[in-house]
Design an enzyme around this catalytic site. Structure first.
Site, PDB file in Angstrom:
ATOM      1  N   ASP A  64     -29.587 -26.998  49.839  1.00  0.00           N
ATOM      2  CA  ASP A  64     -30.638 -26.533  48.940  1.00  0.00           C
ATOM      3  C   ASP A  64     -31.818 -25.954  49.727  1.00  0.00           C
ATOM      4  O   ASP A  64     -32.129 -26.432  50.824  1.00  0.00           O
ATOM      5  CB  ASP A  64     -31.157 -27.687  48.075  1.00  0.00           C
ATOM      6  CG  ASP A  64     -30.150 -28.151  47.032  1.00  0.00           C
ATOM      7  OD1 ASP A  64     -29.204 -27.387  46.758  1.00  0.00           O
ATOM      8  OD2 ASP A  64     -30.315 -29.261  46.495  1.00  0.00           O
ATOM      9  N   PRO A  65     -32.500 -24.945  49.167  1.00  0.00           N
ATOM     10  CA  PRO A  65     -33.664 -24.366  49.858  1.00  0.00           C
ATOM     11  C   PRO A  65     -34.715 -25.408  50.236  1.00  0.00           C
ATOM     12  O   PRO A  65     -35.312 -25.333  51.311  1.00  0.00           O
ATOM     13  CB  PRO A  65     -34.227 -23.366  48.840  1.00  0.00           C
ATOM     14  CG  PRO A  65     -33.043 -22.965  48.021  1.00  0.00           C
ATOM     15  CD  PRO A  65     -32.189 -24.202  47.924  1.00  0.00           C
TER      16      PRO A  65
END
Length: 302
Positions: free
Chosen positions: A48-49
């Protein structure tokens, strides 16, 4: 003035990147490919970012070994922030519900065995899972109601590292397909509270760990030849498989996609999966049948 086009290189190997916060996995791969002037690159498992940690990046021929890393065990460390759930089950989303309930450390420790072993979880609506051909997060961002199918995942170990009324810190060892955001949400729900992930760090993917990792800044500071020295050999991605050592003649046969008869007292007769090497360099992935190594993916020598 016309800009000179960068010459792409057929460079191969694994870079174990410590992905920074607020950078997508795709952006990280693009940056590393550019720094190495690499023709080809990919990663072994999206992060995930808003997560940090291990993003194994495969360059060149290493991309052929991606599935072996992607299917490996993963270790995450994460913070569960008590008191609210969000649309994304992490810091990025909008708050959807709140609770004043704060479980004790003993209550948390007592519930962890229920989240260990093979469990069923519903992935977050904001995830890369495809629903009728569309990414769930695209549907969720468009405001559509996303009905996520439940799935079985395997949790090998679940530890509580620290606990307070505001935040609890965990380490989880799990198999492919596990959503840590769903774990945090479900633990809070089962204890009559609300919660979401406020910090997520991936500490290991398959054979690669934090101890192996480098940052983008560290790679940027190096000359190209020094960057190449940071690449790890393809063999490491398949180190959990049996190794078949070939001589020059056998290696030539395998590189052409042909089977090679294995000789010697300790030569294997049958192996479901194996990798072949010659002088320490990986030649192919394949299997052994009736005393022959049969390649399924041949590695092109650099």
């Amino acid at each position: 003035m016309t800009q000179i086009k960068r010459q792409k290189r057929a460079v191969s190997g694994w870079l174990v990147l410590n992905k920074p916060y607020d950078v997508t996995s795709t952006q990280a791969v693009g940056k590393i490919k550019w720094l190495y002037s690499a023709k080809k690159g990919g990663h072994a498992g999206t992060l995930d970012p808003l997560a940090t940690g291990i993003l194994p990046i495969a360059l060149g021929e290493a991309t052929k070994t991606v599935p072996f890393v992607q299917d490996g065990v993963k270790i995450y460390e994460f913070d569960l922030k008590w008191g609210s759930t969000t649309t994304t089950d992490d810091l990025e989303g909008e708050v959807t519900a709140t609770s004043d309930v704060r479980p004790s450390q003993s209550e948390l420790e007592a519930i962890l065995p229920a989240f260990t072993g093979v469990i069923t979880q519903v992935p977050p609506a904001f995830s890369a899972i495809k629903i009728n051909g569309e990414r769930a997060y695209d549907l969720a961002r468009a405001g559509e109601q996303v009905d996520m199918p439940s799935r079985e995942v395997e949790i090998e170990a679940f530890e509580l590292l620290a606990h307070s009324d505001q935040i609890s810190t965990f380490r989880v060892t799990c198999q492919k397909g596990t959503y840590v955001r769903a774990l945090a949400r479900d633990i809070a729900e089962q204890l009559g509270s609300k919660g979401h992930v406020s910090r997520l760090h991936r500490a290991a993917v398959g054979p690669f760990t934090d101890q192996d990792a480098v940052t983008i800044e560290q790679i940027e500071a190096l000359e190209l030849a020094e960057r190449d020295q940071q690449l790890r050999p393809l063999n490491e991605a398949v180190s959990h498989l049996p190794e078949v050592v070939l001589d020059e003649r056998q290696a030539q046969l395998v590189r052409m996609g042909n089977p090679a008869l294995l000789i010697g007292r300790n030569a294997p007769i049958a192996l479901d999966e194996a990798y072949a090497t010659h002088k320490g360099a990986m030649v192919a992935m394949g299997y052994v049948e009736k005393g022959q190594f049969k390649p399924s993916r041949v590695i092109v020598a650099g």
